[in-house]
Scaffold this motif. Structure first.
Motif, PDB file in Angstrom:
ATOM      1  N   LEU A 433       0.830  -1.210   0.000  1.00 17.69           N
ATOM      2  CA  LEU A 433       0.000   0.000   0.000  1.00 17.69           C
ATOM      3  C   LEU A 433       0.867   1.263   0.000  1.00 17.69           C
ATOM      4  O   LEU A 433       0.524   2.268  -0.648  1.00 17.69           O
ATOM      5  N   ARG A 434       1.971   1.228   0.714  1.00 14.70           N
ATOM      6  CA  ARG A 434       2.893   2.361   0.698  1.00 14.70           C
ATOM      7  C   ARG A 434       3.426   2.602  -0.716  1.00 14.70           C
ATOM      8  O   ARG A 434       3.442   3.740  -1.206  1.00 14.70           O
ATOM      9  N   ARG A 435       3.853   1.529  -1.369  1.00 15.90           N
ATOM     10  CA  ARG A 435       4.417   1.661  -2.725  1.00 15.90           C
ATOM     11  C   ARG A 435       3.374   2.202  -3.699  1.00 15.90           C
ATOM     12  O   ARG A 435       3.644   3.123  -4.473  1.00 15.90           O
ATOM     13  N   ARG A 436       2.193   1.620  -3.658  1.00 16.90           N
ATOM     14  CA  ARG A 436       1.132   2.091  -4.551  1.00 16.90           C
ATOM     15  C   ARG A 436       0.706   3.520  -4.219  1.00 16.90           C
ATOM     16  O   ARG A 436       0.364   4.299  -5.112  1.00 16.90           O
ATOM     17  N   GLY A 437       0.726   3.846  -2.918  1.00 21.06           N
ATOM     18  CA  GLY A 437       0.322   5.185  -2.505  1.00 21.06           C
ATOM     19  C   GLY A 437       1.247   6.260  -3.039  1.00 21.06           C
ATOM     20  O   GLY A 437       0.790   7.303  -3.520  1.00 21.06           O
ATOM     21  N   PHE A 438       2.560   6.021  -2.972  1.00 14.83           N
ATOM     22  CA  PHE A 438       3.514   6.988  -3.544  1.00 14.83           C
ATOM     23  C   PHE A 438       3.232   7.199  -5.029  1.00 14.83           C
ATOM     24  O   PHE A 438       3.228   8.331  -5.525  1.00 14.83           O
ATOM     25  N   ARG A 439       3.003   6.099  -5.756  1.00 14.74           N
ATOM     26  CA  ARG A 439       2.760   6.194  -7.195  1.00 14.74           C
ATOM     27  C   ARG A 439       1.454   6.943  -7.493  1.00 14.74           C
ATOM     28  O   ARG A 439       1.413   7.806  -8.362  1.00 14.74           O
ATOM     29  N   GLN A 440       0.408   6.617  -6.745  1.00 12.69           N
ATOM     30  CA  GLN A 440      -0.890   7.259  -6.986  1.00 12.69           C
ATOM     31  C   GLN A 440      -0.824   8.753  -6.691  1.00 12.69           C
ATOM     32  O   GLN A 440      -1.314   9.581  -7.463  1.00 12.69           O
ATOM     33  N   ALA A 441      -0.228   9.121  -5.567  1.00 11.98           N
ATOM     34  CA  ALA A 441      -0.143  10.540  -5.201  1.00 11.98           C
ATOM     35  C   ALA A 441       0.666  11.329  -6.226  1.00 11.98           C
ATOM     36  O   ALA A 441       0.334  12.474  -6.546  1.00 11.98           O
ATOM     37  N   ALA A 442       1.721  10.711  -6.758  1.00 11.25           N
ATOM     38  CA  ALA A 442       2.587  11.404  -7.730  1.00 11.25           C
ATOM     39  C   ALA A 442       1.876  11.680  -9.052  1.00 11.25           C
ATOM     40  O   ALA A 442       2.321  12.528  -9.827  1.00 11.25           O
TER      41      ALA A 442
END
Length: 465
Positions: A433-442
């Motif tokens: 979730l952390r990895r996907r969250g960074f990508r989504q926010a960017a």
């Protein structure tokens, strides 16, 4: 040289002539508005000595009004003569959201203007309060470089009721003199002074809470919103919605041309981080909720889920609530203050923007249980800080969170408790979730939002520029 240039260019000569005629109309309007003040000073019951004192007291303020209007008129004439309007789009912006501590709409406007102001093809004029004095109003955030505040500056000058009256009525004239190609209201509506002179207009609709949850508003407020929103959307040449979910709501509730209604996703700026220790007592481990507390935010379902987790011994940490108590939320506030687990519930009230990053990063998990969101900045902010997120499966939240969050039914406290347990106990899931969250926010960039907003401005102003 200038005279020969004008004789050789009939079109430019005509533009200057029209600008001068406009100046004469402005002068006549000033005289017309000042007439009631003059009659008041000339009333038979006002002693001559008193008239002289009043006039002398008002002269500095009247001089400020005169200089401000004259300066605006000179800029307008210069722009016409130099044909600047052919290359630059002049936009008047309602900056009233900057006169109070910034929340969602205020930060939306500030980040958007910061990007727009960097572009050579646009000129931005900010219209907020009609005048400023030493006592206020004051901006709670600095205007982005390149954005001017167009008002009458009375700081250091004593004001009378007459000059205040005159300044309030001449503020619309000031906006008119500047000759904006369009006016932009980032908070649903344009103020009256701007609306009265706006030939073209664009507004941003963030959500339709008043239509989705009318019971949360007073009848008078609801009637006013229904009336004003219908009128504003009918007048608008461009309507920006911050999500596809909000656009669907606008088209569902209002009879507007879908071609005028455009989705422009907001961007996400990097949260500043205060150096050193922040003056807040944060627990060592906690779940986090960030938002103004109001019924649609659905904090009660999170309180129930938290109590279930504590009762079952499935979470040893605390619950941190970061947000001021809003409309019709007294019962929710009373509930977390009297909860059997109240010693594990921390209410921080309004949190300054510069502290948010630290609060997000130290959280075990961010939970956004809202029944309805037009966009949902806190969800993206948490993701950008590397905090795993759980959100309600409703309105815009799945659109904004994508595959980077877990979702639950907003009325199912047991489902939320199960999702929290799952994330807390599964380290691999937390890292994913952390990895996907960074990508989504960017993927949410203000530069792109500004470019798409500028395209709406161009179309609304009558053509590409």
């Amino acid at each position: 040289m200038e005279a020969r240039s004008l004789r050789a260019d009939p079109e430019r000569r005509d533009l200057l002539s029209r600008a001068l005629r406009f100046g004469l109309r402005v002068g006549r309007r000033v005289v017309r508005l000042a007439r009631p003040l003059a009659r008041r000073l000339g009333a038979p019951f006002v002693p001559l000595r008193r008239r002289a004192i009043v006039v002398r007291q008002q002269l500095p303020a009247i001089a400020v009004i005169s200089r401000t209007l004259t300066r605006a008129l000179r800029r307008r004439i210069r722009r016409v003569v130099e044909r600047a309007s052919a290359t630059r789009l002049r936009v008047g912006v309602d900056i009233r959201p900057f006169y109070e501590p910034l929340t969602g709409v205020g930060w939306y406007l500030h980040h958007l203007l910061s990007e727009l102001a960097r572009r050579d093809e646009i000129e931005i004029l900010g219209f907020g309060e009609p005048f400023v004095t030493g006592d206020g109003p004051r901006l709670h955030v600095a205007l982005p470089e390149g954005v001017s505040e167009e008002s009458f500056d009375f700081r250091g000058i004593a004001l009378s009721g007459g000059t205040v009256w005159l300044a309030n009525r001449l503020h619309a004239l000031l906006a008119s003199i500047h000759g904006c190609d369009l006016f932009f209201g980032a908070n649903y509506f344009l103020p009256r002074s701007m609306s009265a002179v706006a030939r073209r207009r664009v507004v941003t609709i963030h959500d339709l809470t008043f239509r989705r949850f009318p019971s949360l508003l007073q009848e008078e407020t609801l009637a006013n919103l229904n009336r004003e929103m219908t009128r504003e959307l009918f007048r608008a040449d461009g309507i920006i919605c911050v999500s596809d979910a909000t656009r669907r709501d606008v088209l569902r509730w209002f009879e507007v041309d879908p071609r005028r209604v455009v989705t422009v996703h907001s961007g996400l700026a990097e949260l500043p981080e205060e150096g050193g220790d922040i003056p807040l007592q944060l627990p060592p481990a906690y779940l986090l909720f960030v938002s103004t507390i109001e019924p649609r935010k659905n904090l009660d379902v999170l309180l129930t889920a938290f109590e279930m987790l504590k009762d079952d011994g499935n979470y040893a940490g605390s619950l941190v609530i970061a947000g001021k108590i809003g409309w019709k939320s007294e019962a929710t506030a009373a509930r977390f203050r009297s909860s059997r687990w109240r010693d594990a519930i921390v209410h921080l009230d309004y949190v300054p923007y510069r502290w948010l990053a630290r609060i997000y990063r130290q959280a075990d998990l961010f939970v956004f249980p809202s029944h309805y969101e037009g966009f949902g900045f806190p969800l993206l902010e948490a993701m950008s800080c590397g905090t795993p997120a759980i959100a309600a499966r409703t309105s815009s939240l799945p659109e904004i969170g994508g595959d980077a969050a877990l979702y639950f039914d907003p009325d199912d406290a047991g489902g939320l408790a199960a999702a929290i347990r799952r994330v807390i106990s599964d380290d691999a899931l937390r890292q994913e979730l952390r990895r996907r969250g960074f990508r989504q926010a960017a993927s949410f960039q203000w530069s792109r939002a500004a470019e798409e907003t500028l395209a709406v401005f161009r179309r609304a102003s009558g053509g590409e520029r």
